[in-house]
Scaffold this motif. Structure first.
Motif, PDB file in Angstrom:
ATOM      1  N   GLU A 170      58.174  44.777  37.126  1.00 57.41           N
ATOM      2  CA  GLU A 170      56.997  46.020  37.466  1.00 57.41           C
ATOM      3  C   GLU A 170      57.621  45.212  39.840  1.00 57.41           C
ATOM      4  OE1 GLU A 170      53.029  46.003  36.419  1.00 57.41           O
ATOM      5  OE2 GLU A 170      54.289  47.447  34.863  1.00 57.41           O
ATOM      6  N   ASN A 171      57.607  44.068  39.348  1.00 55.08           N
ATOM      7  CA  ASN A 171      57.779  43.378  40.704  1.00 55.08           C
ATOM      8  C   ASN A 171      59.328  43.308  40.652  1.00 55.08           C
ATOM      9  OD1 ASN A 171      55.299  42.229  42.368  1.00 55.08           O
ATOM     10  ND2 ASN A 171      54.284  42.218  40.172  1.00 55.08           N
ATOM     11  N   ASN A 172      59.804  44.082  39.986  1.00 51.58           N
ATOM     12  CA  ASN A 172      61.425  43.779  40.334  1.00 51.58           C
ATOM     13  C   ASN A 172      62.227  42.183  40.342  1.00 51.58           C
ATOM     14  OD1 ASN A 172      64.316  45.089  40.392  1.00 51.58           O
ATOM     15  ND2 ASN A 172      64.060  45.111  42.868  1.00 51.58           N
ATOM     16  N   LEU A 173      61.375  41.278  39.225  1.00 53.63           N
ATOM     17  CA  LEU A 173      61.805  40.150  39.448  1.00 53.63           C
ATOM     18  C   LEU A 173      62.595  39.506  38.078  1.00 53.63           C
ATOM     19  CD1 LEU A 173      58.871  38.477  41.785  1.00 53.63           C
ATOM     20  CD2 LEU A 173      61.225  38.773  42.295  1.00 53.63           C
ATOM     21  N   PRO A 174      63.537  38.914  38.323  1.00 50.10           N
ATOM     22  CA  PRO A 174      63.890  38.382  37.085  1.00 50.10           C
ATOM     23  C   PRO A 174      63.331  38.330  35.958  1.00 50.10           C
ATOM     24  CG  PRO A 174      65.306  37.288  38.558  1.00 50.10           C
ATOM     25  CD  PRO A 174      64.075  37.557  39.438  1.00 50.10           C
ATOM     26  N   LEU A 175      63.320  37.448  34.565  1.00 56.13           N
ATOM     27  CA  LEU A 175      62.833  36.943  33.872  1.00 56.13           C
ATOM     28  C   LEU A 175      63.054  36.193  33.843  1.00 56.13           C
ATOM     29  CD1 LEU A 175      62.750  39.602  30.566  1.00 56.13           C
ATOM     30  CD2 LEU A 175      60.941  40.038  32.533  1.00 56.13           C
ATOM     31  N   LEU A 176      62.186  34.699  33.290  1.00 56.91           N
ATOM     32  CA  LEU A 176      62.312  33.447  32.662  1.00 56.91           C
ATOM     33  C   LEU A 176      62.753  32.861  31.891  1.00 56.91           C
ATOM     34  CD1 LEU A 176      59.077  32.191  33.837  1.00 56.91           C
ATOM     35  CD2 LEU A 176      61.314  31.688  35.484  1.00 56.91           C
ATOM     36  N   GLU A 177      63.632  31.783  31.261  1.00 61.96           N
ATOM     37  CA  GLU A 177      64.181  31.613  30.459  1.00 61.96           C
ATOM     38  C   GLU A 177      63.523  31.551  28.647  1.00 61.96           C
ATOM     39  OE1 GLU A 177      67.254  31.533  29.113  1.00 61.96           O
ATOM     40  OE2 GLU A 177      67.646  32.406  31.223  1.00 61.96           O
ATOM     41  N   ARG A 178      62.305  31.061  29.878  1.00 64.99           N
ATOM     42  CA  ARG A 178      60.907  30.820  28.414  1.00 64.99           C
ATOM     43  C   ARG A 178      60.513  32.278  28.061  1.00 64.99           C
ATOM     44  NH1 ARG A 178      56.184  31.592  30.529  1.00 64.99           N
ATOM     45  NH2 ARG A 178      55.372  31.451  32.830  1.00 64.99           N
ATOM     46  N   GLN A 179      60.575  33.823  28.796  1.00 65.64           N
ATOM     47  CA  GLN A 179      60.285  35.207  28.441  1.00 65.64           C
ATOM     48  C   GLN A 179      61.745  35.385  28.205  1.00 65.64           C
ATOM     49  OE1 GLN A 179      59.582  35.448  32.758  1.00 65.64           O
ATOM     50  NE2 GLN A 179      57.262  35.634  32.142  1.00 65.64           N
ATOM     51  N   ILE A 180      62.589  35.220  28.147  1.00 63.94           N
ATOM     52  CA  ILE A 180      63.691  35.872  27.557  1.00 63.94           C
ATOM     53  C   ILE A 180      63.912  35.530  26.340  1.00 63.94           C
ATOM     54  CG2 ILE A 180      66.012  35.951  27.442  1.00 63.94           C
ATOM     55  CD1 ILE A 180      66.208  35.748  30.768  1.00 63.94           C
ATOM     56  N   LYS A 181      63.942  34.581  25.659  1.00 60.71           N
ATOM     57  CA  LYS A 181      63.761  34.036  23.987  1.00 60.71           C
ATOM     58  C   LYS A 181      62.527  34.309  23.337  1.00 60.71           C
ATOM     59  CE  LYS A 181      65.336  29.568  25.287  1.00 60.71           C
ATOM     60  NZ  LYS A 181      65.014  27.711  25.187  1.00 60.71           N
TER      61      LYS A 181
END
Length: 333
Positions: A170-181
């Motif tokens: 929602e804040n147009n920010l990337p996801l962290l690798e731990r969030q991607i996993k």
């Protein structure tokens, strides 16, 4: 690979962000460090919590030191000194919950000013460093024009995104690798369950059962899968056992008084894991645990709450794999 930016790189990338994005990242770092501190204090007490637990929920389990605030001045500021008198750029403010005593210091004086054991302090500092690395990871991905579509070309609409992930998007920010996993795991679990449900229906000849019976069959299969997942930590649970022999005595373990306490905690806490830890902390239930650290009361409380979902008293807000489930009261209760 861990990304470590220089101070100049960090400041340059921060200048490219919107005010909303800068505020979000700064709050992410502050919240992350508070969570690391609280988690390490909980671990020191033998409590292992899921990643999704919020800082407010974790701090409900603590009676001693919590990280009250974290200040990054952007420069060494004499107005935010350590208790030894040295001016600081980064000031940590900790509070003792029982006495309300506040202490202010730099990262090197944790042990001296709080009496927290050195080994625990080192674990806390290591966690703080990991949070700083996460900020650098976000900024580096922004520099590389990271997009969600590169990682997940499509996400099933039925998959409910965890709050921390949806906040990033929602804040147009990337996801962290731990969030991607974690998101990849949620998607894979959803697709696997959907395929399993389809195969079960296909395997049952339509000429033998009517559609209403098929619905009942699928519902029962889903319920059994749910119950098996809840008890997967148990060395005693096996899918070939009769469910009734397991569930009847288990659900009876929750007395009316315990159920009342569960509902009382649910007024302010959505995490079942935190509710279970509160039951243990206040000596309402015995603190028995599986070898994973998960309280043995956890699947029993989940089953009770699921019965309330069926009665439309509460609803399932979020599922974090087999680690935790979050529930909230419905508006019309």
């Amino acid at each position: 690979m861990t990304i470590v930016l220089t101070s100049d790189e960090r400041e340059s990338l921060f200048s490219l962000l919107t005010e909303q994005q800068r505020t979000f990242i700064q709050e992410h770092v502050k919240r992350g460090k508070k969570t690391v501190f609280a988690n390490q204090m909980a671990i020191d007490k033998g409590i292992i919590l899921p990643e999704s637990a919020s800082i407010d929920e974790i701090e409900m389990l603590l009676d001693e030191w919590i990280l009250e605030d974290y200040i990054d001045n952007g420069f060494v500021n004499p107005e935010t000194p350590c208790e030894c008198g040295r001016p600081l750029r980064y000031q940590y403010i900790v509070k003792h919950k029982s006495t309300n005593q506040l202490r202010r210091f730099g990262i090197t004086h944790f042990e001296e000013h709080t009496g927290i054991p050195g080994e625990l302090v080192n674990a806390i500092i290591k966690g703080f460093t990991a949070i700083d690395y996460e900020m650098d990871e976000l900024l580096d991905k922004i520099r590389q024009n990271w997009t969600l579509e590169e990682v997940f070309p499509s996400i099933p609409r039925e998959v409910v995104l965890p709050t921390d992930i949806s906040d990033h998007l929602e804040n147009n920010l990337p996801l962290l690798e731990r969030q991607i996993k974690r998101l990849r795991l949620l998607i894979n679990e959803f697709l696997s369950k959907r395929e399993l449900e389809r195969s079960r229906v296909i395997e049952t000849p339509p000429s033998i059962i009517e559609s209403s019976e098929t619905d009942d069959y699928t519902k029962e299969s889903n319920q059994f899968t749910f119950e098996f997942e809840l008890f997967e930590d148990s060395e005693d649970y096996s899918p070939v056992q009769d469910k009734r022999k397991i569930l009847e005595p288990v659900t009876n373990h929750l007395s009316a008084a315990i159920k009342d306490k569960v509902l009382h905690y649910l007024e302010t806490v959505s995490s079942v894991r935190i509710i279970c830890e509160l039951l243990i902390k206040h000596h309402i239930v015995v603190g028995q645990r599986y070898i994973t650290g998960k309280p043995k009361i956890y699947p029993i409380v989940c089953l009770y709450l699921e019965s309330l979902v069926n009665e439309n008293v509460i609803y399932l807000e979020e599922v974090n794999g087999t680690d935790d489930r979050k529930y909230k009261f419905t508006k019309n209760r």
